[in-house]
Design a protein around this motif. Structure first.
Motif, mmCIF file in Angstrom:
data_model
loop_
_atom_site.group_PDB
_atom_site.id
_atom_site.type_symbol
_atom_site.label_atom_id
_atom_site.label_comp_id
_atom_site.label_asym_id
_atom_site.label_seq_id
_atom_site.Cartn_x
_atom_site.Cartn_y
_atom_site.Cartn_z
ATOM 1 N N LEU A 158 43.465 46.360 32.706
ATOM 2 C CA LEU A 158 42.328 46.333 33.638
ATOM 3 C C LEU A 158 42.575 47.247 34.837
ATOM 4 C CD1 LEU A 158 41.462 42.516 33.633
ATOM 5 C CD2 LEU A 158 40.081 44.372 32.658
ATOM 6 N N GLY A 159 43.804 47.255 35.304
ATOM 7 C CA GLY A 159 44.145 48.124 36.434
ATOM 8 C C GLY A 159 44.007 49.591 36.072
ATOM 9 N N GLU A 160 44.474 49.945 34.870
ATOM 10 C CA GLU A 160 44.413 51.335 34.413
ATOM 11 C C GLU A 160 42.972 51.778 34.155
ATOM 12 O OE1 GLU A 160 45.657 53.673 30.369
ATOM 13 O OE2 GLU A 160 47.049 52.124 31.070
ATOM 14 N N VAL A 161 42.197 50.944 33.468
ATOM 15 C CA VAL A 161 40.811 51.285 33.104
ATOM 16 C C VAL A 161 39.913 51.375 34.340
ATOM 17 C CG1 VAL A 161 38.739 50.401 31.919
ATOM 18 C CG2 VAL A 161 40.954 50.364 30.768
ATOM 19 N N ASN A 162 40.105 50.436 35.281
ATOM 20 C CA ASN A 162 39.242 50.380 36.470
ATOM 21 C C ASN A 162 39.818 51.093 37.686
ATOM 22 O OD1 ASN A 162 37.073 48.620 35.382
ATOM 23 N ND2 ASN A 162 38.741 47.150 35.187
ATOM 24 N N GLY A 163 41.045 51.570 37.571
ATOM 25 C CA GLY A 163 41.681 52.263 38.693
ATOM 26 C C GLY A 163 41.867 51.364 39.905
ATOM 27 N N ILE A 164 42.306 50.130 39.658
ATOM 28 C CA ILE A 164 42.490 49.163 40.748
ATOM 29 C C ILE A 164 43.927 48.641 40.748
ATOM 30 C CG2 ILE A 164 40.070 48.423 40.870
ATOM 31 C CD1 ILE A 164 40.753 46.054 39.053
ATOM 32 N N LEU A 172 40.021 39.985 38.857
ATOM 33 C CA LEU A 172 38.980 40.326 37.885
ATOM 34 C C LEU A 172 39.157 39.503 36.596
ATOM 35 C CD1 LEU A 172 36.565 42.286 37.331
ATOM 36 C CD2 LEU A 172 38.246 43.868 36.367
ATOM 37 N N LEU A 173 40.394 39.391 36.167
ATOM 38 C CA LEU A 173 40.717 38.612 34.970
ATOM 39 C C LEU A 173 40.385 37.132 35.176
ATOM 40 C CD1 LEU A 173 42.110 38.670 32.146
ATOM 41 C CD2 LEU A 173 44.277 38.325 33.324
ATOM 42 N N ARG A 174 40.730 36.622 36.339
ATOM 43 C CA ARG A 174 40.475 35.212 36.664
ATOM 44 C C ARG A 174 38.967 34.924 36.717
ATOM 45 N NH1 ARG A 174 40.196 32.575 41.476
ATOM 46 N NH2 ARG A 174 40.799 34.439 42.616
ATOM 47 N N LYS A 175 38.202 35.833 37.347
ATOM 48 C CA LYS A 175 36.747 35.656 37.427
ATOM 49 C C LYS A 175 36.096 35.700 36.046
ATOM 50 C CE LYS A 175 36.235 37.465 42.091
ATOM 51 N NZ LYS A 175 35.915 38.656 42.901
ATOM 52 N N LYS A 176 36.591 36.605 35.210
ATOM 53 C CA LYS A 176 36.069 36.722 33.836
ATOM 54 C C LYS A 176 36.322 35.428 33.064
ATOM 55 C CE LYS A 176 36.314 39.791 29.800
ATOM 56 N NZ LYS A 176 34.877 39.849 29.581
ATOM 57 N N ALA A 177 37.513 34.843 33.232
ATOM 58 C CA ALA A 177 37.849 33.580 32.567
ATOM 59 C C ALA A 177 36.952 32.450 33.057
ATOM 60 C CB ALA A 177 39.320 33.241 32.808
ATOM 61 N N MET A 178 36.682 32.415 34.364
ATOM 62 C CA MET A 178 35.814 31.377 34.929
ATOM 63 C C MET A 178 34.392 31.521 34.413
ATOM 64 S SD MET A 178 37.240 31.198 38.849
ATOM 65 C CE MET A 178 35.903 30.189 39.443
ATOM 66 N N ASN A 179 33.900 32.756 34.378
ATOM 67 C CA ASN A 179 32.535 33.011 33.910
ATOM 68 C C ASN A 179 32.350 32.638 32.434
ATOM 69 O OD1 ASN A 179 31.783 33.925 36.421
ATOM 70 N ND2 ASN A 179 32.099 36.096 35.922
ATOM 71 N N GLU A 180 33.387 32.887 31.639
ATOM 72 C CA GLU A 180 33.308 32.605 30.205
ATOM 73 C C GLU A 180 33.771 31.183 29.877
ATOM 74 O OE1 GLU A 180 35.340 35.614 27.949
ATOM 75 O OE2 GLU A 180 34.248 37.259 28.917
ATOM 76 N N ARG A 181 34.203 30.452 30.923
ATOM 77 C CA ARG A 181 34.716 29.080 30.762
ATOM 78 C C ARG A 181 35.839 29.019 29.728
ATOM 79 N NH1 ARG A 181 30.464 24.812 32.367
ATOM 80 N NH2 ARG A 181 29.081 26.035 33.643
ATOM 81 N N LYS A 182 36.759 29.945 29.885
ATOM 82 C CA LYS A 182 37.920 30.025 28.998
ATOM 83 C C LYS A 182 39.200 29.999 29.823
ATOM 84 C CE LYS A 182 35.820 32.809 25.303
ATOM 85 N NZ LYS A 182 35.885 34.120 24.619
ATOM 86 N N ARG A 183 40.311 29.746 29.148
ATOM 87 C CA ARG A 183 41.603 29.837 29.832
ATOM 88 C C ARG A 183 41.890 31.305 30.101
ATOM 89 N NH1 ARG A 183 46.484 27.709 27.101
ATOM 90 N NH2 ARG A 183 45.763 29.081 25.461
ATOM 91 N N ILE A 184 42.564 31.562 31.203
ATOM 92 C CA ILE A 184 42.850 32.949 31.588
ATOM 93 C C ILE A 184 43.674 33.664 30.526
ATOM 94 C CG2 ILE A 184 44.915 32.423 32.964
ATOM 95 C CD1 ILE A 184 43.880 34.538 34.990
ATOM 96 N N VAL A 185 44.584 32.919 29.875
ATOM 97 C CA VAL A 185 45.421 33.548 28.845
ATOM 98 C C VAL A 185 44.595 33.946 27.626
ATOM 99 C CG1 VAL A 185 46.147 31.365 27.737
ATOM 100 C CG2 VAL A 185 47.611 33.383 27.591
ATOM 101 N N ASP A 186 43.568 33.152 27.282
ATOM 102 C CA ASP A 186 42.719 33.492 26.132
ATOM 103 C C ASP A 186 41.922 34.763 26.403
ATOM 104 O OD1 ASP A 186 43.603 31.259 24.704
ATOM 105 O OD2 ASP A 186 42.051 29.967 25.558
#
Length: 200
Positions: A158-164, A172-186
C-alpha cells in the motif's frame, strides 16, 4: 486419574507376569491394578481410538526411542498425560535414544509403593497441563507472528502503490478492514495475494 491406557511395544504382549525361563517381570498393569487403578490394555495401534476416550492417561511400556512416534499417534486421538514404564529391560536403552523433546510427563518403575505412584500420577497430570498450556501459547504466538508478516507485507504494498509512509499505509489498511467488516489480517492477505497475481 483412575483409568490408564497401557501400550506395549508389541501386540503379542501378555500382561501381568512375563515368563522368560524361570524369571518373570511385573508389567505396569499389575502395579496399577494392585493400587486400585483401572487399566485398558492396548494390544495394537487400531485399538487406540476405541480405548483412549475412556483413559485419563497413557502408560507407555515401550523403548524410549519410540516414545515420540507413539505420542504423536495418541495426540491425534486425544491429548492425555504420558507416562513411561521404566522397567529393567527398557532402562538398558542407550541414553542417546532419549531426545530432548520426548513428551513424557512422568516415569513409573516396577518397585513403586502406592504413595509414590499416587504422587507421580499427580505431578504427571500437573506437568501435562503445563505442557498443554505452553503448547497453546506457542501456537498463539506463531499465529500472531504469521499475521504480523502478512500485515507488514500489505503495508509495504500500500505504501509503494500510494506513495505514502508506513504509518499511513497501516491506517489505510485498518480503515479498509473496518469498512469491509473483516479482520485486518484477512484484508492484508487479500491485498498481498492480489498484488502477487498482478505481478505474475
Amino acid at each position: 486419574m483412575r483409568s490408564l491406557l497401557v501400550i506395549h511395544s508389541h501386540s503379542g504382549h501378555v500382561s501381568g507376569r512375563e515368563h522368560a525361563g524361570s524369571s518373570w517381570q511385573a508389567g505396569p498393569e499389575q502395579l496399577l491394578e494392585s493400587n486400585g487403578y483401572l487399566t485398558l490394555r492396548c494390544r495394537n495401534e487400531s485399538e487406540i481410538k476405541q480405548l483412549i476416550h475412556d483413559a485419563d492417561a497413557a502408560v507407555l511400556n515401550i523403548p524410549v526411542g519410540k516414545i515420540g512416534m507413539w505420542s504423536g499417534r495418541l495426540e491425534q486421538a486425544k491429548a492425555i498425560p504420558l507416562l513411561w514404564w521404566c522397567s529393567a529391560e527398557s532402562a538398558l536403552s542407550p541414553t542417546e535414544s532419549c531426545e530432548a523433546n520426548v513428551p513424557v510427563d512422568g516415569i513409573l518403575i516396577p518397585s513403586m509403593a502406592a504413595h509414590e505412584l499416587n504422587w507421580v500420577l499427580h505431578f504427571s497430570a500437573k506437568r501435562f497441563f503445563e505442557r498443554q498450556h505452553w503448547r497453546s501459547e506457542r501456537k498463539q504466538l506463531t499465529a500472531r507472528l504469521e499475521e504480523r508478516k502478512w500485515i507488514d507485507m500489505a503495508k509495504g504494498i500500500l505504501g509503494e502503490v500510494n506513495g505514502i509512509p508506513e504509518a499511513e499505509a497501516y491506517d489505510l489498511l485498518r480503515k479498509k478492514a473496518m469498512n469491509e467488516r473483516k479482520r485486518i489480517v484477512d484484508v492484508a492477505i487479500s491485498i498481498v495475494r492480489a498484488h502477487q497475481m498482478l505481478k505474475a
